[in-house]
Each structure stands twice: as C-alpha cells, then as structure tokens.
Enzyme design. Structure first.
Site, PDB file in Angstrom:
ATOM      1  N   CYS A 107       5.772  -3.653   4.718  1.00  0.00           N
ATOM      2  CA  CYS A 107       4.487  -3.806   5.390  1.00  0.00           C
ATOM      3  C   CYS A 107       4.656  -4.783   6.542  1.00  0.00           C
ATOM      4  O   CYS A 107       5.307  -5.820   6.383  1.00  0.00           O
ATOM      5  CB  CYS A 107       3.457  -4.350   4.398  1.00  0.00           C
ATOM      6  SG  CYS A 107       1.815  -4.548   5.091  1.00  0.00           S
ATOM      7  N   HIS A 149      -1.096   3.498   1.077  1.00  0.00           N
ATOM      8  CA  HIS A 149      -0.766   2.134   1.485  1.00  0.00           C
ATOM      9  C   HIS A 149      -1.774   1.651   2.541  1.00  0.00           C
ATOM     10  O   HIS A 149      -2.295   0.526   2.447  1.00  0.00           O
ATOM     11  CB  HIS A 149       0.667   2.109   2.038  1.00  0.00           C
ATOM     12  CG  HIS A 149       1.119   0.795   2.584  1.00  0.00           C
ATOM     13  ND1 HIS A 149       2.173   0.076   2.056  1.00  0.00           N
ATOM     14  CD2 HIS A 149       0.653   0.054   3.640  1.00  0.00           C
ATOM     15  CE1 HIS A 149       2.334  -1.041   2.756  1.00  0.00           C
ATOM     16  NE2 HIS A 149       1.421  -1.085   3.728  1.00  0.00           N
ATOM     17  N   GLU A 150      -2.070   2.513   3.518  1.00  0.00           N
ATOM     18  CA  GLU A 150      -3.004   2.109   4.591  1.00  0.00           C
ATOM     19  C   GLU A 150      -4.431   1.965   4.060  1.00  0.00           C
ATOM     20  O   GLU A 150      -5.140   1.017   4.413  1.00  0.00           O
ATOM     21  CB  GLU A 150      -2.959   3.102   5.751  1.00  0.00           C
ATOM     22  CG  GLU A 150      -1.609   3.209   6.457  1.00  0.00           C
ATOM     23  CD  GLU A 150      -0.963   1.873   6.773  1.00  0.00           C
ATOM     24  OE1 GLU A 150      -1.685   0.917   7.101  1.00  0.00           O
ATOM     25  OE2 GLU A 150       0.277   1.780   6.676  1.00  0.00           O
ATOM     26  N   HIS A 153      -5.101  -1.242   2.367  1.00  0.00           N
ATOM     27  CA  HIS A 153      -5.403  -2.369   3.265  1.00  0.00           C
ATOM     28  C   HIS A 153      -6.909  -2.483   3.498  1.00  0.00           C
ATOM     29  O   HIS A 153      -7.440  -3.582   3.656  1.00  0.00           O
ATOM     30  CB  HIS A 153      -4.724  -2.187   4.624  1.00  0.00           C
ATOM     31  CG  HIS A 153      -3.295  -2.658   4.669  1.00  0.00           C
ATOM     32  ND1 HIS A 153      -2.928  -3.958   4.434  1.00  0.00           N
ATOM     33  CD2 HIS A 153      -2.141  -1.992   4.936  1.00  0.00           C
ATOM     34  CE1 HIS A 153      -1.611  -4.075   4.555  1.00  0.00           C
ATOM     35  NE2 HIS A 153      -1.108  -2.897   4.857  1.00  0.00           N
TER      36      HIS A 153
HETATM   37 NI    NI Z   1       0.905  -2.458   5.255  1.00  0.00          NI
END
Ligand code: NI
Length: 188
Positions: A107, A149-150, A153
């Site tokens: 990341c 993953h995004e 966030h």
């Molecule tokens: Ni990330």
C-alpha cells in the site's frame, strides 16, 4: 492536474470512514479535479490503486489501474477504473465454496511493507462513475483483490489490518524470500 502527497499510516484521515459523494456533486468540476489528482498521484507513485483518503480527502472515490506495474509484476493488466461510492459484496455461493485469493499486498500509505491477505476471489461491484452513471459488474481474481483493498480504504481499513501477521515482510526480504508462485495464489 496535480500529484498530491500521500497520507501514511498514522495519519488520522486513513482511519476515518469516507463520506459518500452527494448527488449534486456528480459531473462537477470539483469531483473531476479530485479524480484527476487521484489518477496522477497513483501513476506517479506506481500504485495499482489509490483511494481519496490517501490524498487527504475523506470522500468515497477510488481509482485502479495496472499497466506493466514494476511494484506488482505478478499482476495482470487492468484498465483505468474510476469508482464513486463503490460497494462490494462477496458472492455468497463462492464464499460457501471457499473460493478465495491470497495476495501479498502492499500500500502506498504503508511504504516498504508487504503482507499476505486472503480475500473472496469473486465480488459484486456497485458504484457510480464521476458523471453519475451506474456501474454494476462481477469482478474476479487480482482485480477483485485490488478493488477490495481500495474499498477498504473508504471504510478506514488498511491491508495490515487484514494481513496474516506472520507474513508481514519488508520489500527487500519479500523479493528474496517470497517466491513468485506464492505472491498470487488462488485457494480452494
Ligand atoms: Ni492501499
């Protein structure tokens, strides 16, 4: 266009749930500038994806793209994707059958670290384009992992929260000790 500084782990914005983009903001210049900055910053940092909180904007917007990425040579190419207010649902039949993908993720907000995260390999994506058009599709494999993953966030979650702790590794050690065949693995 602008390359913006990337928030690093510890920056409070990364632990704040992103607000949804409001209806009246679709198609606006402000949203367009945010998207341009996300794309410019992702490309400048050789990211496979970037979420707005990572450039200090707590809004539910993220971008993804993979083009012969030197940080992730094992990843297949992925066209530029821009998502506003994305929601991801694991496809339940797959969850029951245990179809998962294990990837050593990294990341831009956690520089130099990789760790293995196991995620559903097939998800349903619902989102909007910056112009407000609906996006509905099934996403699989590495793309599904990057997407999750995004979207994490946007919900104040970073990959280290999900990584198996004993798989955490710095980049040099990753390059030395994690063989190619273990970097992206389909489970079950
Ligand atoms: Ni990330």
């Amino acid at each position: 266009m602008a390359v913006r500084p990337i928030a690093k782990l510890g920056e409070p914005v990364l632990r704040q749930v992103a607000a949804k983009v409001e209806e009246r903001s679709f198609g606006s210049g402000e949203l367009g500038s945010l998207v341009t900055d996300l794309i410019d910053t992702m490309r400048a940092a050789t990211g496979a994806g970037l979420a707005a909180p990572q450039i200090g904007v707590p809004l539910a917007v993220c971008v993804m793209e993979v083009k012969a990425n030197s940080r992730y040579p094992s990843f297949p190419e992925l066209p530029l994707t821009v998502l506003v207010n994305p929601v991801v649902t694991a496809l339940s039949s797959d969850a029951l059958q245990g179809s998962r993908i294990a990837i050593y993720e990294g990341c831009l907000s956690v520089p130099g670290l990789r760790g293995r995260v196991i995620r559903p390999a097939r998800v349903q994506l619902s989102a909007r384009s910056p112009e407000g058009e609906p996006i509905e599709r099934t996403v699989e494999g590495v793309e599904a992992a990057i997407l999750q993953h995004e979207v994490d966030h946007l919900f104040a979650t970073v990959f280290v929260d999900r990584a198996e702790p004993k798989t955490l590794t710095f980049m040099d050690e990753y390059a030395r000790y994690v063989p190619e065949r273990e970097r992206v693995v389909w489970l079950d």
